[in-house]
Design a protein around this motif. Structure first.
Motif, PDB file in Angstrom:
ATOM      1  N   LYS A 114       0.874  -1.245  -0.073  1.00  0.00           N
ATOM      2  CA  LYS A 114      -0.007   0.074  -0.121  1.00  0.00           C
ATOM      3  C   LYS A 114       0.922   1.214   0.185  1.00  0.00           C
ATOM      4  CE  LYS A 114      -3.799  -2.414   2.220  1.00  0.00           C
ATOM      5  NZ  LYS A 114      -4.765  -2.381   3.407  1.00  0.00           N
ATOM      6  N   GLU A 115       0.822   1.927   1.449  1.00  0.00           N
ATOM      7  CA  GLU A 115       1.775   3.041   1.039  1.00  0.00           C
ATOM      8  C   GLU A 115       3.416   2.755   1.315  1.00  0.00           C
ATOM      9  OE1 GLU A 115      -0.841   2.697   3.196  1.00  0.00           O
ATOM     10  OE2 GLU A 115      -2.370   4.391   2.462  1.00  0.00           O
ATOM     11  N   ILE A 116       3.330   1.525   1.726  1.00  0.00           N
ATOM     12  CA  ILE A 116       4.577   1.055   2.102  1.00  0.00           C
ATOM     13  C   ILE A 116       5.002  -0.286   1.483  1.00  0.00           C
ATOM     14  CG2 ILE A 116       6.212   0.287   3.748  1.00  0.00           C
ATOM     15  CD1 ILE A 116       5.225   2.411   5.655  1.00  0.00           C
ATOM     16  N   ASP A 117       6.058  -0.770   1.013  1.00  0.00           N
ATOM     17  CA  ASP A 117       6.280  -2.334   0.721  1.00  0.00           C
ATOM     18  C   ASP A 117       7.106  -2.737   1.673  1.00  0.00           C
ATOM     19  OD1 ASP A 117       7.106  -4.507  -0.621  1.00  0.00           O
ATOM     20  OD2 ASP A 117       7.725  -3.851  -2.477  1.00  0.00           O
ATOM     21  N   TRP A 118       6.431  -3.632   2.539  1.00  0.00           N
ATOM     22  CA  TRP A 118       7.172  -4.044   3.575  1.00  0.00           C
ATOM     23  C   TRP A 118       8.018  -5.196   3.087  1.00  0.00           C
ATOM     24  CZ3 TRP A 118       7.173  -1.985   8.206  1.00  0.00           C
ATOM     25  CH2 TRP A 118       6.032  -0.954   8.134  1.00  0.00           C
ATOM     26  N   GLY A 119       7.935  -5.803   1.902  1.00  0.00           N
ATOM     27  CA  GLY A 119       8.807  -7.014   1.489  1.00  0.00           C
ATOM     28  C   GLY A 119       8.268  -8.176   1.780  1.00  0.00           C
ATOM     29  N   TRP A 120       9.195  -9.057   2.036  1.00  0.00           N
ATOM     30  CA  TRP A 120       8.589 -10.532   2.562  1.00  0.00           C
ATOM     31  C   TRP A 120       8.324 -10.496   4.313  1.00  0.00           C
ATOM     32  CZ3 TRP A 120       7.497 -13.226  -1.110  1.00  0.00           C
ATOM     33  CH2 TRP A 120       8.337 -12.995  -2.379  1.00  0.00           C
ATOM     34  N   VAL A 121       7.127  -9.634   4.153  1.00  0.00           N
ATOM     35  CA  VAL A 121       6.369  -9.698   5.685  1.00  0.00           C
ATOM     36  C   VAL A 121       4.809 -10.529   5.868  1.00  0.00           C
ATOM     37  CG1 VAL A 121       5.524  -8.302   7.339  1.00  0.00           C
ATOM     38  CG2 VAL A 121       7.773  -7.709   6.403  1.00  0.00           C
ATOM     39  N   SER A 153       3.013 -19.948   0.757  1.00  0.00           N
ATOM     40  CA  SER A 153       2.328 -21.170  -0.250  1.00  0.00           C
ATOM     41  C   SER A 153       2.962 -21.055  -1.650  1.00  0.00           C
ATOM     42  CB  SER A 153       1.041 -21.211  -0.234  1.00  0.00           C
ATOM     43  OG  SER A 153       0.165 -21.323   1.006  1.00  0.00           O
ATOM     44  N   ASN A 154       4.140 -20.144  -1.866  1.00  0.00           N
ATOM     45  CA  ASN A 154       4.823 -19.815  -3.202  1.00  0.00           C
ATOM     46  C   ASN A 154       6.351 -20.248  -2.888  1.00  0.00           C
ATOM     47  OD1 ASN A 154       2.596 -19.772  -5.195  1.00  0.00           O
ATOM     48  ND2 ASN A 154       2.213 -17.891  -4.013  1.00  0.00           N
ATOM     49  N   ALA A 155       6.644 -21.089  -1.797  1.00  0.00           N
ATOM     50  CA  ALA A 155       7.993 -21.399  -1.483  1.00  0.00           C
ATOM     51  C   ALA A 155       8.629 -20.100  -0.938  1.00  0.00           C
ATOM     52  CB  ALA A 155       8.756 -22.157  -2.622  1.00  0.00           C
ATOM     53  N   HIS A 156       8.191 -19.047  -0.685  1.00  0.00           N
ATOM     54  CA  HIS A 156       8.774 -17.709   0.208  1.00  0.00           C
ATOM     55  C   HIS A 156       8.586 -17.833   1.581  1.00  0.00           C
ATOM     56  CE1 HIS A 156       9.877 -15.896  -3.796  1.00  0.00           C
ATOM     57  NE2 HIS A 156       8.856 -16.276  -4.277  1.00  0.00           N
ATOM     58  N   ILE A 157       9.768 -17.930   2.403  1.00  0.00           N
ATOM     59  CA  ILE A 157       9.530 -17.653   3.829  1.00  0.00           C
ATOM     60  C   ILE A 157       9.292 -15.974   3.813  1.00  0.00           C
ATOM     61  CG2 ILE A 157      10.958 -17.518   5.999  1.00  0.00           C
ATOM     62  CD1 ILE A 157      10.075 -20.262   5.018  1.00  0.00           C
ATOM     63  N   MET A 158       8.332 -15.849   5.089  1.00  0.00           N
ATOM     64  CA  MET A 158       7.963 -14.570   5.427  1.00  0.00           C
ATOM     65  C   MET A 158       8.541 -14.162   6.932  1.00  0.00           C
ATOM     66  SD  MET A 158       4.590 -13.904   3.209  1.00  0.00           S
ATOM     67  CE  MET A 158       3.624 -15.350   4.182  1.00  0.00           C
ATOM     68  N   ASN A 159       8.854 -13.069   7.141  1.00  0.00           N
ATOM     69  CA  ASN A 159       9.246 -12.575   8.457  1.00  0.00           C
ATOM     70  C   ASN A 159       7.801 -11.987   9.027  1.00  0.00           C
ATOM     71  OD1 ASN A 159      10.516 -11.446  10.954  1.00  0.00           O
ATOM     72  ND2 ASN A 159      10.967  -9.373   9.743  1.00  0.00           N
ATOM     73  N   THR A 160       7.381 -12.579  10.222  1.00  0.00           N
ATOM     74  CA  THR A 160       6.024 -12.151  10.596  1.00  0.00           C
ATOM     75  C   THR A 160       6.198 -12.014  12.499  1.00  0.00           C
ATOM     76  OG1 THR A 160       5.306 -13.998   9.071  1.00  0.00           O
ATOM     77  CG2 THR A 160       3.704 -13.415  10.860  1.00  0.00           C
ATOM     78  N   ASN A 161       5.287 -10.970  12.737  1.00  0.00           N
ATOM     79  CA  ASN A 161       4.972 -10.517  13.927  1.00  0.00           C
ATOM     80  C   ASN A 161       4.906 -11.501  14.893  1.00  0.00           C
ATOM     81  OD1 ASN A 161       3.399  -9.188  16.426  1.00  0.00           O
ATOM     82  ND2 ASN A 161       4.949  -7.697  15.601  1.00  0.00           N
ATOM     83  N   ALA A 162       5.751 -11.880  16.045  1.00  0.00           N
ATOM     84  CA  ALA A 162       5.660 -12.914  16.995  1.00  0.00           C
ATOM     85  C   ALA A 162       4.395 -12.599  17.947  1.00  0.00           C
ATOM     86  CB  ALA A 162       7.191 -12.997  17.655  1.00  0.00           C
ATOM     87  N   ASP A 163       4.275 -11.291  18.128  1.00  0.00           N
ATOM     88  CA  ASP A 163       3.182 -11.198  19.082  1.00  0.00           C
ATOM     89  C   ASP A 163       1.739 -11.545  18.371  1.00  0.00           C
ATOM     90  OD1 ASP A 163       4.751 -10.037  20.914  1.00  0.00           O
ATOM     91  OD2 ASP A 163       4.250  -7.851  20.528  1.00  0.00           O
ATOM     92  N   THR A 164       1.499 -11.157  17.157  1.00  0.00           N
ATOM     93  CA  THR A 164       0.386 -11.642  16.506  1.00  0.00           C
ATOM     94  C   THR A 164       0.375 -13.019  16.360  1.00  0.00           C
ATOM     95  OG1 THR A 164       0.803  -9.629  15.242  1.00  0.00           O
ATOM     96  CG2 THR A 164      -0.929 -11.324  14.211  1.00  0.00           C
TER      97      THR A 164
END
Length: 263
Positions: A114-121, A153-164
């Motif tokens: 959207k306003e920001i491209d967070w990349g692999w998040v 689901s397309n073989a990409h690992i993603m950085n994800t918020n641990a609290d969430t």
């Protein structure tokens, strides 16, 4: 209904080897079913600097480009996760190191640009968590230790918020267990004054939370934790507590300290 503790440990404790050792010693003695969710701390930033990978942040949150996702996968899913598992195994706690991609235990999708491209998040698909798979691990004596990584689901690992992630797991398992979600970090709880470590707000409900935010009394960094806490309460989690890592054992008893979140 069996008690389940879902305990998330913050990065500042992970960055301090003595504090982490003490916390894991306490965690290992918590009776019954339990899950540990950990963040990454500043270790990825430090190793990235050694490798010439610059860390980029927006509002304190990491932009995860192609180089950075490789870095955090190595650090969070490898170095941090396996060191925690090894320490717990030495304490006779049957820890199993995993990330959200393993067994598709935490389904997620890439955050849209959207306003920001967070990349692999990754953003957790909370309504798709396979509670039955988690129950298999828990009911067979394993203590899952979850790194903050998922996949798309397309073989990409993603950085994800641990609290969430911790909140979503608590919600998914709240129909099978009596869940207490505990966020552990370096403060005694939610503070009315960030300069005063003893200004702990013992209980917060939706009404008082709205008032505290309107009066700008809360430190901005605590707001995501509180938002996740209320989301969990709304979705059926019985108890959410925010407190100091040193108070973990007390916070697994009825006589809690820290800040208790209620509807």
């Amino acid at each position: 209904m069996n008690k389940l503790f879902i305990i998330k440990i913050g990065g500042n404790v992970i960055d301090n080897s003595d504090a982490l050792r003490s916390f894991l010693g306490d965690f290992a003695t918590v009776d019954g079913r339990k899950i540990l969710v950990h963040g990454g701390g500043k270790i990825a930033t430090r190793i990235g600097e050694q490798l010439g990978i610059e860390s980029k942040y927006v509002d304190g949150r990491r932009i995860t480009d192609d180089q950075t996702i490789d870095l955090v996968t190595m650090v969070y899913g490898g170095l941090v996760n396996k060191k925690i598992v090894a320490q717990l195994q030495a304490l006779k706690c049957n820890a199993l190191g995993i990330c959200g991609a393993d067994g598709n235990l935490v389904p997620a999708e890439k955050r849209p640009v959207k306003e920001i491209d967070w990349g692999w998040v990754g953003d957790v698909k909370s309504n798709q968590l396979p509670s039955d798979r988690w129950q298999v691990l828990l009911d067979n004596g394993f203590v899952p230790v979850l790194a903050p990584l998922t996949h798309d689901s397309n073989a990409h690992i993603m950085n994800t918020n641990a609290d969430t992630m911790a909140s979503a797991i608590a919600v998914a398992l709240s129909t099978a267990y009596d869940v207490r979600l505990i966020y552990c970090f370096e403060k005694k709880g939610v503070l009315e004054s960030v300069e005063d470590d003893n200004s702990v707000i013992r209980t917060i409900n939706k009404e008082s939370y709205a008032q505290l935010k309107a009066e700008q009394k809360l430190f901005a960094g605590i707001l995501p934790k509180l938002d996740n806490a209320f989301a969990a309460i709304d979705a059926g989690v019985k108890e959410v507590l925010i407190g100091h890592a040193d108070d973990l054992l007390q916070n697994t008893t009825p006589s809690t300290t820290g800040t208790l979140i209620s509807a």
